[in-house]
Every structure is written in C-alpha cells, then in structure tokens.
Design an enzyme around this catalytic site. Structure first.
Site, mmCIF file in Angstrom:
data_model
loop_
_atom_site.group_PDB
_atom_site.id
_atom_site.type_symbol
_atom_site.label_atom_id
_atom_site.label_comp_id
_atom_site.label_asym_id
_atom_site.label_seq_id
_atom_site.Cartn_x
_atom_site.Cartn_y
_atom_site.Cartn_z
ATOM 1 N N SER A 55 40.706 -13.954 7.334
ATOM 2 C CA SER A 55 41.965 -13.306 7.726
ATOM 3 C C SER A 55 42.400 -13.808 9.097
ATOM 4 O O SER A 55 43.583 -14.032 9.334
ATOM 5 C CB SER A 55 41.797 -11.782 7.762
ATOM 6 N N ARG A 87 30.323 -16.037 2.993
ATOM 7 C CA ARG A 87 30.893 -17.388 3.045
ATOM 8 C C ARG A 87 29.886 -18.405 3.564
ATOM 9 O O ARG A 87 29.745 -19.477 3.025
ATOM 10 C CB ARG A 87 32.125 -17.408 3.954
ATOM 11 N N HIS A 111 39.282 -12.685 -0.517
ATOM 12 C CA HIS A 111 39.000 -11.285 -0.869
ATOM 13 C C HIS A 111 39.321 -11.039 -2.345
ATOM 14 O O HIS A 111 38.552 -10.383 -3.051
ATOM 15 C CB HIS A 111 39.865 -10.331 -0.032
ATOM 16 N N LYS A 135 40.073 -2.113 16.739
ATOM 17 C CA LYS A 135 40.764 -3.390 16.573
ATOM 18 C C LYS A 135 42.273 -3.141 16.559
ATOM 19 O O LYS A 135 42.711 -2.072 16.137
ATOM 20 C CB LYS A 135 40.368 -4.025 15.231
HETATM 21 P P1 ADP Z 1 35.332 -7.173 7.953
HETATM 22 O O1 ADP Z 1 35.099 -6.168 6.874
HETATM 23 O O2 ADP Z 1 34.066 -7.760 8.496
HETATM 24 O O3 ADP Z 1 36.305 -6.759 9.017
HETATM 25 P P2 ADP Z 1 37.060 -8.728 6.194
HETATM 26 O O4 ADP Z 1 37.982 -7.624 5.884
HETATM 27 O O5 ADP Z 1 37.725 -10.030 6.590
HETATM 28 O O6 ADP Z 1 36.001 -8.460 7.297
HETATM 29 O O7 ADP Z 1 36.137 -9.026 4.943
HETATM 30 C C1 ADP Z 1 35.611 -8.076 4.078
HETATM 31 C C2 ADP Z 1 34.533 -8.734 3.249
HETATM 32 O O8 ADP Z 1 35.046 -9.841 2.527
HETATM 33 C C3 ADP Z 1 33.353 -9.287 4.050
HETATM 34 O O9 ADP Z 1 32.174 -9.083 3.292
HETATM 35 C C4 ADP Z 1 33.655 -10.761 4.160
HETATM 36 O O10 ADP Z 1 32.473 -11.533 4.309
HETATM 37 C C5 ADP Z 1 34.287 -11.004 2.814
HETATM 38 N N1 ADP Z 1 35.177 -12.174 2.821
HETATM 39 C C6 ADP Z 1 36.193 -12.442 3.671
HETATM 40 N N2 ADP Z 1 36.780 -13.621 3.388
HETATM 41 C C7 ADP Z 1 36.093 -14.143 2.319
HETATM 42 C C8 ADP Z 1 36.170 -15.358 1.575
HETATM 43 N N3 ADP Z 1 37.047 -16.298 1.877
HETATM 44 N N4 ADP Z 1 35.288 -15.518 0.548
HETATM 45 C C9 ADP Z 1 34.375 -14.569 0.275
HETATM 46 N N5 ADP Z 1 34.227 -13.414 0.948
HETATM 47 C C10 ADP Z 1 35.072 -13.201 1.955
#
Ligand code: ADP
Length: 161
Positions: free
Chosen positions: A129, A90, A17, A41
């Site tokens: 995460s 990803r 992130h 969630k």
């Molecule tokens: P969500 O919003 O789907 O619950 P997250 O909070 O984990 O998921 O992720 C927020 C955003 O960050 C999403 O667009 C996800 O694809 C992206 N993201 C998460 N981990 C990575 C990573 N390792 N590299 C690039 N983008 C990521």
C-alpha cells in the site's frame, strides 16, 4: 463452519490483498476482512472509505464479509468468536514481523487465536500500500496495483492535497 478473519490496514486495498482474499475465501466458509482503525497512523483513506473499497472489490465473493475494528485483534476475535487470522507473506522482511505478531496473539489469547499464512502470488510480491501511495502521489501509473475505481479515488485525494 470454518470462519477466519483477515485483518489489516488496507490503506488502500491492493491487488495483493485481493489475491489473498480470493484464495482465503476458497479455504474458509466465511472470511471476514476487517479494517484496523489504527489511531497512531495517519491514513490516506478513512476507515469508512477503506471498508467501502473492500466491499466494492469483493462484491462477487459471497462468503466474504467486510468489517472494521479498533484495539487488539485478540479482543475483536474473541467478541466475534473467530479463531483463525489470515495474513499474507511477501518476503523475509514480512516473515520476521508477522511471526512476532502471530506468536504474541497466540500467547495473549490463551491459544485461542492462531494465524495462517498465505504466500503472495509472485506477480504481487512487490506490491505494498505504501509504495502504491508514493507512486500515486507523483501521478504515476498504478493501474497494475489497484482496481481503477481505487486509483481514481487516490488521484482525487492527491489532487486536493
Ligand atoms: P498491516 O496490516 O501490517 O498494516 P497491510 O494492510 O498492508 O498491512 O496488509 C495486511 C496483510 O496483507 C499483511 O499480512 C500483509 O503482509 C499482507 N499483504 C500486503 N500486501 C501483500 C501482497 N502484495 N501480497 C501478499 N500479501 C500482502
């Protein structure tokens, strides 16, 4: 001024992130990282804790603001007059899900909210995460996944559980 929102659960924020945040902050004048308060969630960290983590991790980035929201992204974006959402990609599995959300948001917002994607830096392509939480719950090494202060907060949570 070009402003964008980077919405997500960030439970917790990982280096993946943070990489997207840093890169997007160089593209936009202002980047608002906004934590989604998803009542469906059961998160490890409260919204307040997730906001605190993001603020600490981005304190060296002056054009990054941290906020939170509940409900639909399009409503939040309209309230804050934001027209671009940033999301990270990803793998192909992310693509299908993200494409659907991006198209829905564009349609539901009467084309007022568009989505821009940044592809992950290869060194973070494996990071999510949920996998970090799983490793931490077994006391594994997460030093390459999250900043040290986040790892400490995670281990404390799992010790209590
Ligand atoms: P969500 O919003 O789907 O619950 P997250 O909070 O984990 O998921 O992720 C927020 C955003 O960050 C999403 O667009 C996800 O694809 C992206 N993201 C998460 N981990 C990575 C990573 N390792 N590299 C690039 N983008 C990521």
């Amino acid at each position: 001024m070009k402003r964008a929102v980077y919405p997500g659960s960030f439970d917790p924020m990982t280096y993946g992130h943070l990489d997207i945040i840093r890169r997007a902050s160089q593209i936009f004048d202002v980047l608002i990282v906004s934590v989604l308060n998803n009542k469906e969630k059961t998160p490890l960290f409260s919204v307040e804790e997730r906001v605190k983590i993001l603020k600490e991790a981005t304190k060296d980035l002056p054009n990054v603001e941290v906020d939170s929201f509940s409900g639909l992204l399009i409503n939040y974006a309209a309230e804050r007059d934001l027209h671009i959402a940033v999301r990270g990609l990803r793998a192909i599995t992310d693509f299908e899900y993200e494409l659907q959300i991006a198209q829905t948001n564009r349609k539901l917002s009467d084309e007022k909210l568009d989505t821009m994607f940044l592809t992950t830096s290869l060194e973070y392509a494996y990071l999510s995460s949920s996998s970090v939480k799983e490793i931490a719950s077994f006391g594994g090494d997460i030093s390459q996944c999250v900043p040290d202060f986040v790892a400490e907060m995670m281990f404390k949570k799992y010790q209590k559980a």
